[in-house]
Design an enzyme around this catalytic site. Structure first.
Site, PDB file in Angstrom:
ATOM      1  N   GLU A  83      39.814  39.122  44.755  1.00  0.00           N
ATOM      2  CA  GLU A  83      39.429  39.286  46.240  1.00  0.00           C
ATOM      3  C   GLU A  83      38.410  40.360  46.407  1.00  0.00           C
ATOM      4  O   GLU A  83      39.010  41.387  46.158  1.00  0.00           O
ATOM      5  CB  GLU A  83      40.689  39.147  47.143  1.00  0.00           C
ATOM      6  CG  GLU A  83      41.475  37.760  46.929  1.00  0.00           C
ATOM      7  CD  GLU A  83      40.585  36.614  47.687  1.00  0.00           C
ATOM      8  OE1 GLU A  83      39.809  36.934  48.497  1.00  0.00           O
ATOM      9  OE2 GLU A  83      40.826  35.527  47.383  1.00  0.00           O
ATOM     10  N   THR A 133      35.890  49.022  40.613  1.00  0.00           N
ATOM     11  CA  THR A 133      34.900  49.385  41.639  1.00  0.00           C
ATOM     12  C   THR A 133      34.980  50.900  41.845  1.00  0.00           C
ATOM     13  O   THR A 133      35.905  51.685  41.587  1.00  0.00           O
ATOM     14  CB  THR A 133      35.111  48.726  43.065  1.00  0.00           C
ATOM     15  OG1 THR A 133      34.570  49.360  43.838  1.00  0.00           O
ATOM     16  CG2 THR A 133      36.799  48.791  43.322  1.00  0.00           C
ATOM     17  N   ASP A 134      33.924  51.555  42.589  1.00  0.00           N
ATOM     18  CA  ASP A 134      33.977  53.038  42.755  1.00  0.00           C
ATOM     19  C   ASP A 134      34.680  53.343  44.008  1.00  0.00           C
ATOM     20  O   ASP A 134      35.104  54.348  44.290  1.00  0.00           O
ATOM     21  CB  ASP A 134      32.476  53.545  42.933  1.00  0.00           C
ATOM     22  CG  ASP A 134      31.663  52.866  43.893  1.00  0.00           C
ATOM     23  OD1 ASP A 134      32.126  52.168  44.772  1.00  0.00           O
ATOM     24  OD2 ASP A 134      30.566  53.211  44.267  1.00  0.00           O
ATOM     25  N   GLU A 135      35.182  52.155  44.627  1.00  0.00           N
ATOM     26  CA  GLU A 135      35.855  52.305  45.787  1.00  0.00           C
ATOM     27  C   GLU A 135      37.324  53.023  45.627  1.00  0.00           C
ATOM     28  O   GLU A 135      37.945  53.536  46.530  1.00  0.00           O
ATOM     29  CB  GLU A 135      35.934  51.069  46.448  1.00  0.00           C
ATOM     30  CG  GLU A 135      34.730  50.497  46.984  1.00  0.00           C
ATOM     31  CD  GLU A 135      34.550  49.650  48.131  1.00  0.00           C
ATOM     32  OE1 GLU A 135      35.560  49.541  48.935  1.00  0.00           O
ATOM     33  OE2 GLU A 135      33.899  48.691  48.148  1.00  0.00           O
ATOM     34  N   TYR A 159      41.730  46.797  49.857  1.00  0.00           N
ATOM     35  CA  TYR A 159      40.986  46.201  48.787  1.00  0.00           C
ATOM     36  C   TYR A 159      41.113  47.181  47.866  1.00  0.00           C
ATOM     37  O   TYR A 159      41.359  46.869  46.511  1.00  0.00           O
ATOM     38  CB  TYR A 159      39.638  45.917  49.109  1.00  0.00           C
ATOM     39  CG  TYR A 159      38.657  45.508  47.949  1.00  0.00           C
ATOM     40  CD1 TYR A 159      38.750  44.712  46.967  1.00  0.00           C
ATOM     41  CD2 TYR A 159      37.518  46.692  47.735  1.00  0.00           C
ATOM     42  CE1 TYR A 159      37.881  44.729  45.823  1.00  0.00           C
ATOM     43  CE2 TYR A 159      36.680  46.420  46.696  1.00  0.00           C
ATOM     44  CZ  TYR A 159      36.819  45.603  45.579  1.00  0.00           C
ATOM     45  OH  TYR A 159      36.094  45.410  44.625  1.00  0.00           O
ATOM     46  N   LYS A 163      42.569  47.187  43.745  1.00  0.00           N
ATOM     47  CA  LYS A 163      41.798  47.343  42.688  1.00  0.00           C
ATOM     48  C   LYS A 163      42.356  48.497  41.762  1.00  0.00           C
ATOM     49  O   LYS A 163      42.491  48.467  40.556  1.00  0.00           O
ATOM     50  CB  LYS A 163      40.325  47.486  42.834  1.00  0.00           C
ATOM     51  CG  LYS A 163      39.678  46.257  43.287  1.00  0.00           C
ATOM     52  CD  LYS A 163      39.744  45.458  42.522  1.00  0.00           C
ATOM     53  CE  LYS A 163      38.523  45.408  41.475  1.00  0.00           C
ATOM     54  NZ  LYS A 163      38.644  44.339  40.417  1.00  0.00           N
TER      55      LYS A 163
HETATM   56  P1  NAD Z   1      33.129  37.631  44.232  1.00  0.00           P
HETATM   57  O1  NAD Z   1      34.179  37.627  45.426  1.00  0.00           O
HETATM   58  O2  NAD Z   1      31.721  37.433  44.731  1.00  0.00           O
HETATM   59  O3  NAD Z   1      33.775  36.778  43.460  1.00  0.00           O
HETATM   60  C1  NAD Z   1      35.200  36.632  42.951  1.00  0.00           C
HETATM   61  C2  NAD Z   1      35.434  35.337  41.854  1.00  0.00           C
HETATM   62  O4  NAD Z   1      36.673  35.242  41.444  1.00  0.00           O
HETATM   63  C3  NAD Z   1      35.193  33.900  42.773  1.00  0.00           C
HETATM   64  O5  NAD Z   1      34.474  33.211  41.980  1.00  0.00           O
HETATM   65  C4  NAD Z   1      36.478  33.503  43.145  1.00  0.00           C
HETATM   66  O6  NAD Z   1      36.687  32.148  43.014  1.00  0.00           O
HETATM   67  C5  NAD Z   1      37.299  34.204  41.869  1.00  0.00           C
HETATM   68  N1  NAD Z   1      38.691  34.262  42.179  1.00  0.00           N
HETATM   69  C6  NAD Z   1      39.172  34.680  43.252  1.00  0.00           C
HETATM   70  N2  NAD Z   1      40.443  34.765  42.826  1.00  0.00           N
HETATM   71  C7  NAD Z   1      40.815  34.233  41.765  1.00  0.00           C
HETATM   72  C8  NAD Z   1      42.258  33.687  41.212  1.00  0.00           C
HETATM   73  N3  NAD Z   1      43.234  34.042  41.722  1.00  0.00           N
HETATM   74  N4  NAD Z   1      41.857  33.113  39.981  1.00  0.00           N
HETATM   75  C9  NAD Z   1      40.723  32.856  39.458  1.00  0.00           C
HETATM   76  N5  NAD Z   1      39.650  33.318  39.985  1.00  0.00           N
HETATM   77  C10 NAD Z   1      39.677  33.944  41.304  1.00  0.00           C
HETATM   78  O7  NAD Z   1      33.339  39.072  43.626  1.00  0.00           O
HETATM   79  P2  NAD Z   1      32.259  39.938  43.050  1.00  0.00           P
HETATM   80  O8  NAD Z   1      31.418  40.704  43.990  1.00  0.00           O
HETATM   81  O9  NAD Z   1      31.320  39.129  41.944  1.00  0.00           O
HETATM   82  O10 NAD Z   1      33.024  41.038  42.257  1.00  0.00           O
HETATM   83  C11 NAD Z   1      33.495  40.696  40.912  1.00  0.00           C
HETATM   84  C12 NAD Z   1      34.171  41.755  40.519  1.00  0.00           C
HETATM   85  O11 NAD Z   1      33.488  42.975  40.470  1.00  0.00           O
HETATM   86  C13 NAD Z   1      35.548  41.941  41.372  1.00  0.00           C
HETATM   87  O12 NAD Z   1      36.563  42.485  40.300  1.00  0.00           O
HETATM   88  C14 NAD Z   1      35.319  43.430  42.117  1.00  0.00           C
HETATM   89  O13 NAD Z   1      36.257  44.110  42.531  1.00  0.00           O
HETATM   90  C15 NAD Z   1      34.185  44.036  41.083  1.00  0.00           C
HETATM   91  N6  NAD Z   1      33.226  44.684  41.884  1.00  0.00           N
HETATM   92  C16 NAD Z   1      32.254  44.304  42.927  1.00  0.00           C
HETATM   93  C17 NAD Z   1      31.270  45.012  43.129  1.00  0.00           C
HETATM   94  C18 NAD Z   1      30.290  44.566  44.431  1.00  0.00           C
HETATM   95  O14 NAD Z   1      29.500  45.212  44.864  1.00  0.00           O
HETATM   96  N7  NAD Z   1      30.350  43.262  44.625  1.00  0.00           N
HETATM   97  C19 NAD Z   1      31.355  46.434  42.655  1.00  0.00           C
HETATM   98  C20 NAD Z   1      31.975  46.988  41.940  1.00  0.00           C
HETATM   99  C21 NAD Z   1      33.041  46.110  41.318  1.00  0.00           C
END
Ligand code: NAD
Length: 356
Positions: A83, A133-135, A159, A163
Site C-alpha cells: 500500500e 522508499t526514502d520516506e 505509510y 515501510k
Molecule cells: P502502487 O500502489 O502503484 O502499486 C502497488 C501494487 O501492489 C499494486 O499493483 C497492488 O495491486 C499490489 N498490491 C497491494 N497490496 C498487495 C498485496 N497484499 N498482495 C499482492 N499485491 C498487492 O505502488 P508503486 O508506486 O508502484 O510502488 C511500488 C513499491 O515501490 C512500493 O513498495 C513502494 O513503497 C515503493 N516506492 C514507491 C515510490 C513511488 O514514488 N511511487 C518511491 C519509492 C519506493
C-alpha cells in the site's frame, strides 16, 4: 533470470516488469492482489511473451505464496507489492500494516523455505530484493545533507512507518537466517502508468481539463524526483550485481519544490497543447496542508553509482516531457481510472482471474 515480482501490476512494478520481460528477456511471474492500484493493462505488452505469467494473489496469503515458489521456482524475488499512498495511510492505516508488514513477513518466510531447500549453487545465487522508499528516513531541513544509506530511520507517516518495519524485517532475515536480502530506498517516482491520484498525474490531468491544481500548504515541500524507467533499470542491476545484505539509495538528483513541479507541468503543457483560456498556472490553488507533511527529502545516490555504475538517463525536464506526451497519447489507460469506472479486478481485456 527467473524472477518473481510482487506488485508487478502497480506503477513501478509494471515499469520493472516491462523492462525485465521486453528488454532483458527474463522469465517473470507477477504476483499481485490487484487492489485499486493494480492494473493488468499496464503490463498487457508482456502478456503472451515466453516465460511471462501472472498470479492474482495476496502476499499475506502464506499458502498461495508457498504454491507460487513451488510452481515457479524463482532465482530471485523483487518485492514491490505495498500500500503506497500516504494520504490513504492517514485515512486508514490497517491495510498498510497488513500488506506492508504482515505481507512482507509472509513473503520472507515463503522465500526462506524455498531458498533453504535449494542446492548449494542455486542457494548462493538466490536474491530477495526488497524495494522501499526514502520516506523511512524522515524529513530534512533546507540545508541538511541528503539521505545516505546510513541515515537513521525516522518514519513519520503510517505509510513510511510500515515501510520502515518491512525494511527491518528484510535485513533481519539476512542477519538471522542468512536469506540473501538487499534493500533499496528510492525517491519519488513519476512517469507513464502512474495512478491518477498521485501528484504528477493528478496535476497533468487536471491541467488538461482546466480544473484547479491543488498544492498542499505553501508548495514549498521538497522532493527528489526520478523517472520510473530509471528506477526499473536500477532495480534490474541491483538484483543481478549487489551483494546480499547491501542497501542502496536510488535518486534522481532532481530536488524540486512541489510548486516548481506544478509550474513546470503547466508551462510544458502550455507549449505542447495550448489552452485557449490562458496559461495553466492560473489554475494553481493552495489547499490545507497534509498532517505531518515531511518538509524535504533528498537522496544521495553516490553509492549505487560507484558500486554498480548506475545513473539516471532522464533529467527532470526530459522525464516530465516524456510523461506528458504519454498521458496525452494514452487516454485509454487513465480515463476509466480517473472516472472511477475501472476496477483492476474486473478487467474486460483479460477475463480470467489467477494465473495465465
Ligand atoms: P502502487 O500502489 O502503484 O502499486 C502497488 C501494487 O501492489 C499494486 O499493483 C497492488 O495491486 C499490489 N498490491 C497491494 N497490496 C498487495 C498485496 N497484499 N498482495 C499482492 N499485491 C498487492 O505502488 P508503486 O508506486 O508502484 O510502488 C511500488 C513499491 O515501490 C512500493 O513498495 C513502494 O513503497 C515503493 N516506492 C514507491 C515510490 C513511488 O514514488 N511511487 C518511491 C519509492 C519506493
Amino acid at each position: 533470470m527467473r524472477i518473481l515480482v510482487t506488485g508487478g501490476a502497480g506503477f513501478i512494478g509494471s515499469a520493472l516488469v516491462r523492462h525485465l520481460v521486453l528488454e532483458l528477456g527474463d522469465e517473470v511471474l507477477v504476483v499481485d492482489k490487484l487492489t485499486y492500484a493494480g492494473d493488468r493493462r499496464s503490463i498487457r505488452d508482456c502478456e503472451g511473451k515466453p516465460g511471462f505469467a501472472f498470479l492474482e494473489a495476496d502476499i499475506a496469503d502464506a499458502e498461495a505464496m508457498r504454491g507460487a515458489f513451488a510452481d515457479f521456482r524463482p532465482q530471485a524475488v523483487m518485492h514491490l507489492a505495498a500500500e503506497s499512498h500516504v494520504d490513504r495511510s492517514i485515512a486508514g492505516a490497517a491495510p498498510f500494516v497488513q500488506t506492508n508488514v504482515v505481507g512482507t513477513f509472509t513473503l520472507l518466510e515463503a522465500a526462506r523455505a524455498h531458498w533453504s531447500a535449494l542446492p548449494p549453487a542455486e542457494k548462493e545465487a538466490f536474491r530477495f530484493l526488497h524495494v522501499s522508499t526514502d520516506e523511512v528516513y524522515g524529513s530534512l531541513g533546507p540545508n541538511d545533507p541528503a539521505f545516505s544509506e546510513t541515515t537513521p530511520y525516522d518514519p513519520r507517516s503510517p505509510y513510511s512507518a510500515t515501510k520502515a518495519a518491512s525494511d527491518h524485517l528484510a535485513r533481519a532475515w539476512h542477519e538471522t537466517y542468512g536469506l540473501p536480502t538487499i534493500v533499496t530506498n528510492c525517491s519519488n517516482n513519476y512517469g507513464p502508468y502512474h495512478f491518477p491520484e498521485k501528484l504528477i498525474p493528478l496535476i497533468i490531468l487536471n491541467a488538461l481539463e482546466g480544473r484547479p491544481l491543488p498544492v498542499y500548504g505553501d508548495g514549498g515541500n521538497v522532493r527528489d524526483w526520478l523517472f520510473v524507467e530509471d528506477h526499473a533499470r536500477a532495480l534490474a542491476l541491483v538484483v543481478r550485481e549487489a551483494r546480499p545484505g547491501e542497501t542502496y539509495n536510488i535518486g534522481g538528483k532532481a530536488e524540486k519544490r512541489n510548486l516548481e513541479v506544478v509550474e513546470t507541468i503547466c508551462d510544458r503543457l502550455d507549449a505542447l497543447r495550448p489552452d485557449a483560456a490562458g496559461p495553466r498556472r492560473r489554475l494553481i490553488t493552495f489547499v490545507t496542508d497534509r498532517p505531518g507533511h515531511d518538509r524535504r527529502y533528498a537522496i544521495d545516490p553516490v553509492k549505487i553509482g560507484r558500486d554498480l555504475g548506475w545513473s539516471p538517463l532522464e533529467t527532470f525536464e526530459s522525464g516530465i516531457d516524456r510523461t506528458l506526451r504519454w498521458y496525452l497519447d494514452n487516454e485509454w489507460w487513465w480515463r476509466p481510472l480517473r472516472e472511477g469506472r475501472y476496477d483492476g479486478q474486473r478487467l474486460g481485456l483479460l477475463p480470467e482471474a489467477g494465473r495465465s
